[in-house]
Design a protein around this motif. Structure first.
Motif, PDB file in Angstrom:
ATOM      1  N   ALA A  46       0.805  -1.220   0.000  1.00 39.14           N
ATOM      2  CA  ALA A  46       0.000   0.000   0.000  1.00 39.14           C
ATOM      3  C   ALA A  46       0.834   1.264   0.000  1.00 39.14           C
ATOM      4  N   ALA A  47       2.166   1.129   0.043  1.00 41.68           N
ATOM      5  CA  ALA A  47       3.030   2.307   0.206  1.00 41.68           C
ATOM      6  C   ALA A  47       2.822   3.340  -0.893  1.00 41.68           C
ATOM      7  N   ALA A  48       2.682   2.892  -2.131  1.00 37.14           N
ATOM      8  CA  ALA A  48       2.530   3.822  -3.249  1.00 37.14           C
ATOM      9  C   ALA A  48       1.173   4.522  -3.243  1.00 37.14           C
ATOM     10  N   TRP A  49       0.248   4.031  -2.438  1.00 36.46           N
ATOM     11  CA  TRP A  49      -1.105   4.587  -2.381  1.00 36.46           C
ATOM     12  C   TRP A  49      -1.317   5.468  -1.141  1.00 36.46           C
ATOM     13  N   LEU A  50      -0.253   5.805  -0.441  1.00 39.57           N
ATOM     14  CA  LEU A  50      -0.414   6.532   0.819  1.00 39.57           C
ATOM     15  C   LEU A  50      -1.128   7.862   0.636  1.00 39.57           C
ATOM     16  N   GLU A  51      -0.819   8.579  -0.447  1.00 37.40           N
ATOM     17  CA  GLU A  51      -1.463   9.880  -0.657  1.00 37.40           C
ATOM     18  C   GLU A  51      -2.973   9.742  -0.855  1.00 37.40           C
ATOM     19  N   PRO A  52      -3.465   8.891  -1.768  1.00 36.66           N
ATOM     20  CA  PRO A  52      -4.928   8.759  -1.885  1.00 36.66           C
ATOM     21  C   PRO A  52      -5.580   8.182  -0.633  1.00 36.66           C
ATOM     22  N   ILE A  53      -4.877   7.325   0.106  1.00 36.57           N
ATOM     23  CA  ILE A  53      -5.420   6.808   1.364  1.00 36.57           C
ATOM     24  C   ILE A  53      -5.634   7.955   2.350  1.00 36.57           C
ATOM     25  N   THR A  54      -4.629   8.824   2.459  1.00 38.80           N
ATOM     26  CA  THR A  54      -4.734   9.957   3.382  1.00 38.80           C
ATOM     27  C   THR A  54      -5.839  10.910   2.941  1.00 38.80           C
ATOM     28  N   ARG A  55      -5.936  11.154   1.624  1.00 39.95           N
ATOM     29  CA  ARG A  55      -6.988  12.047   1.118  1.00 39.95           C
ATOM     30  C   ARG A  55      -8.370  11.483   1.412  1.00 39.95           C
ATOM     31  N   ALA A  56      -8.536  10.174   1.277  1.00 37.30           N
ATOM     32  CA  ALA A  56      -9.839   9.555   1.539  1.00 37.30           C
ATOM     33  C   ALA A  56     -10.245   9.730   2.997  1.00 37.30           C
ATOM     34  N   LEU A  57      -9.305   9.542   3.910  1.00 37.45           N
ATOM     35  CA  LEU A  57      -9.610   9.724   5.330  1.00 37.45           C
ATOM     36  C   LEU A  57      -9.880  11.185   5.654  1.00 37.45           C
ATOM     37  N   THR A  58      -9.159  12.086   4.991  1.00 39.43           N
ATOM     38  CA  THR A  58      -9.398  13.513   5.200  1.00 39.43           C
ATOM     39  C   THR A  58     -10.795  13.893   4.724  1.00 39.43           C
ATOM     40  N   ARG A  59     -11.191  13.392   3.559  1.00 37.51           N
ATOM     41  CA  ARG A  59     -12.540  13.681   3.051  1.00 37.51           C
ATOM     42  C   ARG A  59     -13.615  13.127   3.988  1.00 37.51           C
ATOM     43  N   ALA A  60     -13.296  12.047   4.681  1.00 39.31           N
ATOM     44  CA  ALA A  60     -14.248  11.445   5.614  1.00 39.31           C
ATOM     45  C   ALA A  60     -14.333  12.207   6.929  1.00 39.31           C
ATOM     46  N   GLY A  61     -13.499  13.252   7.077  1.00 39.01           N
ATOM     47  CA  GLY A  61     -13.606  14.084   8.276  1.00 39.01           C
ATOM     48  C   GLY A  61     -12.408  14.070   9.189  1.00 39.01           C
ATOM     49  N   ALA A  62     -11.362  13.302   8.855  1.00 36.17           N
ATOM     50  CA  ALA A  62     -10.180  13.224   9.714  1.00 36.17           C
ATOM     51  C   ALA A  62      -9.246  14.383   9.387  1.00 36.17           C
ATOM     52  N   GLY A  63      -9.200  15.385  10.255  1.00 38.98           N
ATOM     53  CA  GLY A  63      -8.268  16.479  10.058  1.00 38.98           C
ATOM     54  C   GLY A  63      -6.862  16.143  10.471  1.00 38.98           C
ATOM     55  N   TYR A  64      -6.671  14.922  10.991  1.00 31.01           N
ATOM     56  CA  TYR A  64      -5.365  14.463  11.478  1.00 31.01           C
ATOM     57  C   TYR A  64      -5.276  12.971  11.218  1.00 31.01           C
ATOM     58  N   VAL A  65      -4.196  12.526  10.576  1.00 28.24           N
ATOM     59  CA  VAL A  65      -3.974  11.106  10.282  1.00 28.24           C
ATOM     60  C   VAL A  65      -2.592  10.732  10.800  1.00 28.24           C
ATOM     61  N   GLU A  66      -2.497   9.608  11.507  1.00 28.89           N
ATOM     62  CA  GLU A  66      -1.213   9.210  12.066  1.00 28.89           C
ATOM     63  C   GLU A  66      -0.960   7.724  11.858  1.00 28.89           C
ATOM     64  N   ALA A  67       0.316   7.364  11.945  1.00 29.24           N
ATOM     65  CA  ALA A  67       0.732   5.962  11.896  1.00 29.24           C
ATOM     66  C   ALA A  67       1.921   5.785  12.818  1.00 29.24           C
ATOM     67  N   LEU A  68       2.042   4.614  13.367  1.00 30.46           N
ATOM     68  CA  LEU A  68       3.157   4.262  14.243  1.00 30.46           C
ATOM     69  C   LEU A  68       4.041   3.282  13.488  1.00 30.46           C
ATOM     70  N   LEU A  69       5.296   3.674  13.226  1.00 30.37           N
ATOM     71  CA  LEU A  69       6.176   2.892  12.368  1.00 30.37           C
ATOM     72  C   LEU A  69       7.462   2.529  13.095  1.00 30.37           C
ATOM     73  N   PRO A  70       8.020   1.343  12.808  1.00 31.30           N
ATOM     74  CA  PRO A  70       9.300   0.986  13.425  1.00 31.30           C
ATOM     75  C   PRO A  70      10.407   1.949  13.005  1.00 31.30           C
ATOM     76  N   LEU A  71      11.222   2.367  13.956  1.00 33.23           N
ATOM     77  CA  LEU A  71      12.336   3.257  13.638  1.00 33.23           C
ATOM     78  C   LEU A  71      13.301   2.591  12.660  1.00 33.23           C
ATOM     79  N   ALA A  72      13.351   1.268  12.651  1.00 39.70           N
ATOM     80  CA  ALA A  72      14.277   0.546  11.783  1.00 39.70           C
ATOM     81  C   ALA A  72      13.795   0.445  10.335  1.00 39.70           C
TER      82      ALA A  72
END
Length: 382
Positions: A278-304
């Motif tokens: 899904a990495a290449a789709w991160l921008e449309p994924i974020t836009r979809a959540l923003t359109r749904a009302g999320a003014g803030y989107v976060e993810a927790l990722l391994p530092l490595a």
């Protein structure tokens, strides 16, 4: 006068809802203080310890807080800390927090407990700091209460846990300010971690129908999620069950997210079969959540995971917090560090952020990284 502290019971639910309304008004975004069915489930949950404080004379409920744990990851979340406005001078917040940590961290049930703390004043930060929590970073624009607010991330670790951190060889260079802030705040060392240029982001293949479907059916999404991820080790975000599923037209991947419409925020919980799909789709994924009302989107990722961090950086996500020794390695006694990456679609008003002294390095780091991400470099014309 010393308050009586006991586990919450189903008989307390009505009075608990009144308490949370008295503290937060009608805008509290958590089901813990507003949804009777969810509250009943949490009280019965063996991985949740919910304590309440009562006036010893009247028996009236004066304060509440809970720690919700993830046994496999040995991490817990302090949530729902509320003290009735008429009882705020008695140290109830500290007493409840200390008792919760004593019964979870002190018994070895959990290795760390984290809390998200309001930054509208220094008081909430000092409450958790007095109970052994240390700042891990800033979550800018994280939640919408009566207005959009930033939160601070704090955590308390059991003795010796930070010593079991697994070294990370290299990270993308934009994470350098955050690492330096963590060194100052926590006394840990990233001197051997190299900072290198972010890696190229994979290109999203062209498709005749470049669309994402977003499915908001909480029961279905949770059942499918548990089928895909029977264990928590492949989740982006522990302690968050998804209620939203995003899939492309070709069914090439599934992204599971938690969308909170009341607080207007979203967390990316996991991706199937792997995050890379899904990495290449991160921008449309974020836009979809923003359109749904999320003014803030976060993810927790391994530092490595240099590759995933690079992908999120390329889409405007800012590293706001660093959680050292958060999750155990699959085989062995080591602990992995994680980074909170976030993106907001709304203007950040830092004038309302009060950063108590230990939190200030993280605010400075966030501002530095945000500026380098969103502001063009200055050029001098001769």
């Amino acid at each position: 006068m010393t308050a009586t502290i006991d586990p919450a019971s189903p008989a307390d639910i009505a009075e608990l809802r009144q308490l949370y309304y008295a503290v937060y008004g009608p805008h509290y975004p958590s089901a813990l203080g507003t949804d009777p069915d969810a509250m009943l489930r949490l009280i019965a949950d063996p991985d949740t310890l919910w304590l309440v404080a009562r006036c010893p004379d009247t028996g009236a409920l004066t304060a509440s807080a809970a720690i919700h744990g993830e046994p496999g990851g040995r991490v817990g979340r302090l949530e729902g800390l509320a003290v009735h406005p008429g009882h705020r001078a008695g140290g109830l917040a500290s007493a409840l927090t200390d008792e919760l940590c004593r019964r979870t961290l002190g018994t070895g049930r959990l290795d760390s407990v984290y809390a998200t703390v309001r930054t509208v004043s220094a008081g909430p930060q000092r409450v958790v700091a007095r109970n052994g929590f240390r700042p891990l970073g800033l979550l800018a624009n994280a939640v919408d209460l009566s207005a959009r607010e930033s939160l601070a991330l704090y955590a308390r670790h059991s003795a010796g846990v930070l010593d079991r951190r697994i070294p990370v060889a290299e990270v993308p260079a934009p994470l350098a300010p955050l690492l330096r802030a963590a060194e100052r705040s926590l006394g840990i060392d990233y001197g051997r971690t190299r900072t290198t240029a972010p890696r190229p982001v994979p290109a999203r293949p062209a498709a005749p129908a470049d669309r994402l479907e977003m499915i908001e059916a909480p029961g279905f999404v949770r059942r499918r999620f548990r089928d895909r991820f029977p264990g928590a080790e492949r989740w982006f975000y522990p302690l968050h069950l998804p209620n939203t599923l995003l899939v492309p037209d070709d069914d090439g991947f599934e992204v599971y997210a938690y969308l909170n419409r009341a607080g207007r925020y979203s967390s990316l919980v996991a991706a199937y079969p792997e995050p890379e799909a899904a990495a290449a789709w991160l921008e449309p994924i974020t836009r979809a959540l923003t359109r749904a009302g999320a003014g803030y989107v976060e993810a927790l990722l391994p530092l490595a995971r240099h590759d995933l961090l690079s992908t999120f950086l390329a889409q405007g996500f800012i590293p706001g917090a660093l959680y050292p020794a958060m999750r155990p390695e699959t085989d062995g006694d080591g602990r992995h560090d994680y980074v909170v990456m976030s993106r907001t679609a709304e203007q950040i008003d830092f004038r309302g952020v009060v950063a108590d002294g230990p939190l200030q390095p993280y605010l400075d780091a966030y501002l530095s990284t945000w500026a380098s991400t969103y502001l063009p470099p200055f050029e001098v014309a001769s």
